[in-house]
Write an enzyme that holds these catalytic residues in place. Structure first.
Site, PDB file in Angstrom:
ATOM      1  N   ASP A 117       8.825   1.467  13.316  1.00  0.00           N
ATOM      2  CA  ASP A 117       9.216   1.068  14.660  1.00  0.00           C
ATOM      3  C   ASP A 117      10.042  -0.223  14.617  1.00  0.00           C
ATOM      4  O   ASP A 117       9.711  -1.161  13.889  1.00  0.00           O
ATOM      5  CB  ASP A 117       7.949   0.850  15.501  1.00  0.00           C
ATOM      6  N   GLU A 176       5.565   4.730  -6.107  1.00  0.00           N
ATOM      7  CA  GLU A 176       4.424   4.853  -7.011  1.00  0.00           C
ATOM      8  C   GLU A 176       3.629   6.134  -6.757  1.00  0.00           C
ATOM      9  O   GLU A 176       2.839   6.560  -7.597  1.00  0.00           O
ATOM     10  CB  GLU A 176       3.480   3.654  -6.853  1.00  0.00           C
TER      11      GLU A 176
END
Length: 543
Positions: free
Chosen positions: A205, A258
């Site tokens: 956002d 990751e």
């Protein structure tokens, strides 16, 4: 070499769920996570690849959940963490990815950090997590600068000891200080919390707003509700699109990388021009950024061709797909927005007493616009209910309005409630199948019955079946990973090839000709008796 497992987002169609208004499981008039879980199979059947959920975190709901009090929990209105886990698991079983909202520009004023900041002294570590400043004027009784809230009114609020805090949105949404290492560490931890629970990404956002000009340079232009573009000739806004945001997203990208499975970051960044927005989707930053310039473009062939070219080229220069969108929870639904004469944009709210749209024209154009969008290479976002052809709810009585822009603007800004009204599933059920109770948190118009899913499913020519067929053909023809090639046409016709499909939209009064060997696969509306394309119709054809 791109991998379907990790690069799914490059061509995905993602469906936005506004949890308050999607499906109510417990009968309290507000949507919830169990309601979403119960309808995930409907979204699988529609043919989307993923869902994005607007906030469901604990919140006082001053801004419909975009005022977050706890980033690691679920608001009891929507369920609990167990319900979130069940929803994610069910989505995965159905082959759907799940993206959740992240609101990093500000917290709720009820967040534990802000409450600690209010209790602490000026200059304390607690206050350094937010943007507190002394006031201006001889006694500090004036705001530190002239910044305005995008919801209306000043962007500063004074606290009891005389300091002021910044809130670019509602007074209940204090802006975080992203120069503070505590803030940066906290949000990395929040990312990992949800990634470990199995989410596939985050829609960020106000992604262009985290870093402010260090001097808090004065600037009096408020701009549009989420934009912040300066008027021509004015300096750039000191609270939007500062270069420092990119370091944050580079760190976040390293965290997501990751994890297996292609986890993604999506920027809600109201940034222009296109090459400036493309900086957010460089290879070491975000994966997608909403193409709001396309959403804002008038319904006309030449402007649309120009924005398609400019945004596609800017993204291609950094190796990113373009992310197309026509509606969301912050703008007037495109089935209504396009029902106004070209050149009369209606983006941020329509209400009683305002000029009303041509409903039939709006839906006709919306269907054509959607077919055009879904044929473009790249990814696309759909907003809940647009597959039903839902218009904006334009006649909400003022006493029901809940968008903070309504009050803060002194009732000058109608706000976004009209696109957030709960959607209809069953024409003859309580609250049109939204939930077991008759009432919903925003009143549903009586015309909702004719748009209900059970009135459209299996009905040839319905808007729902148009979307379902378009998504099936989009996947079959691999349009999302295709290449756009323009076709020469008259000025009021827009046509391009993507793979083996010709996509043609007629904006002019006279019917447009298709090639003699064209075999129509899908059309947004009926063709003429002699097979030509009428005004405001888009056709997909094999040639």
């Amino acid at each position: 070499m791109p991998s379907p497992q990790t690069d799914w987002w490059r061509s995905a169609v993602i469906y936005q769920i506004y949890p308050r208004s999607f499906a109510d499981n417990n009968g309290d008039g507000m949507g919830d996570l169990p309601g979403i879980t119960a309808h995930l199979s409907d979204l699988r059947d529609l043919g989307v690849d993923a869902v994005w959920l607007s906030p469901f975190y604990p919140s006082p709901q001053h801004d419909a959940g975009y005022d977050v009090a706890d980033y690691r929990a679920v608001d009891p209105r929507f369920g609990d963490l167990g319900d979130a886990d069940k929803m994610i698991s069910e989505a995965r079983a159905l082959g759907l990815k799940v993206i959740v909202d992240l609101v990093p520009n500000h917290t709720s004023s009820e967040h534990a950090w802000f409450q600690a900041a209010l209790a602490a002294a000026p200059g304390s570590p607690e206050r350094e997590r937010y943007i507190f400043r002394d006031g201006s004027g001889p006694d500090g009784s004036e705001p530190p600068n002239g910044w305005k809230s995008v919801f209306g009114g000043p962007a500063w609020e004074r606290v009891s000891d005389g300091q002021w805090y910044l809130h670019l949105f509602d007074v209940s949404q204090p802006d975080l200080n992203w120069g503070n290492p505590d803030v940066r560490a906290e949000f990395v931890s929040v990312l990992r919390f949800w990634l470990d629970r199995g989410v596939d990404g985050f829609r960020v956002d106000v992604a262009h707003g985290l870093i402010k000009d260090a001097e808090l340079a004065d600037w009096h232009y408020a701009g549009e509700i989420l934009g912040g573009l300066a008027p021509e000739g004015a300096p750039p806004p000191p609270m939007w699109d500062q270069d420092g945001v990119h370091e944050i997203y580079q760190q976040w990208r390293s965290v997501l990388d990751e994890y297996e499975g292609g986890r993604i970051l999506v920027a809600e960044a109201w940034v222009q021009p296109a090459d400036r927005l493309a900086r957010y989707v460089r290879p070491d930053e975000m994966h997608q950024a909403f193409n709001f310039e396309y959403l804002d473009t008038p319904w006309s062939a030449d402007p649309l061709r120009k924005v398609i070219d400019s945004t596609t080229a800017a993204n291609a220069a950094v190796g990113a797909p373009t992310t197309w969108v026509l509606s969301n929870h912050d703008v007037v639904r495109h089935a209504t927005r396009l029902g106004y004469p070209v050149g009369e944009p209606r983006k941020h709210g329509i209400g009683l007493g305002d000029p009303q749209p041509d409903v039939a024209l709006g839906l006709r154009r919306a269907r054509a616009a959607t077919l055009q969008m879904l044929a473009l290479p790249g990814s696309a976002y759909l907003y809940q209910g647009e597959e039903l052809g839902l218009p904006e709810a334009t006649e909400i009585p003022d006493e029901y309005r809940q968008d903070p822009a309504w009050e803060r603007s002194g009732h000058a800004e109608r706000g976004r409630d009209g696109c957030r009204v709960p959607i209809p599933w069953e024409a003859d059920a309580p609250s049109y199948g939204f939930g077991p109770a008759d009432a919903s948190w925003l009143p549903q118009p009586s015309v909702w019955a004719e748009y209900a899913l059970d009135r459209q499913r299996g009905v040839a020519g319905s808007t729902y079946e148009l979307y379902r067929t378009a998504l099936r053909l989009r996947a079959a023809h691999e349009l999302g990973t295709g290449t756009l090639r323009w076709v020469d046409t008259p000025a009021d016709v827009l046509a391009f090839r993507n793979g083996d499909l010709l996509v043609l939209t007629n904006f002019g009064d006279a019917p447009a000709e298709l090639p003699l060997n064209a075999r129509v696969r899908l059309a947004s509306g009926p063709l003429t008796e002699d097979g030509r394309v009428p005004q405001d119709v888009t056709v997909w054809a094999r040639v």
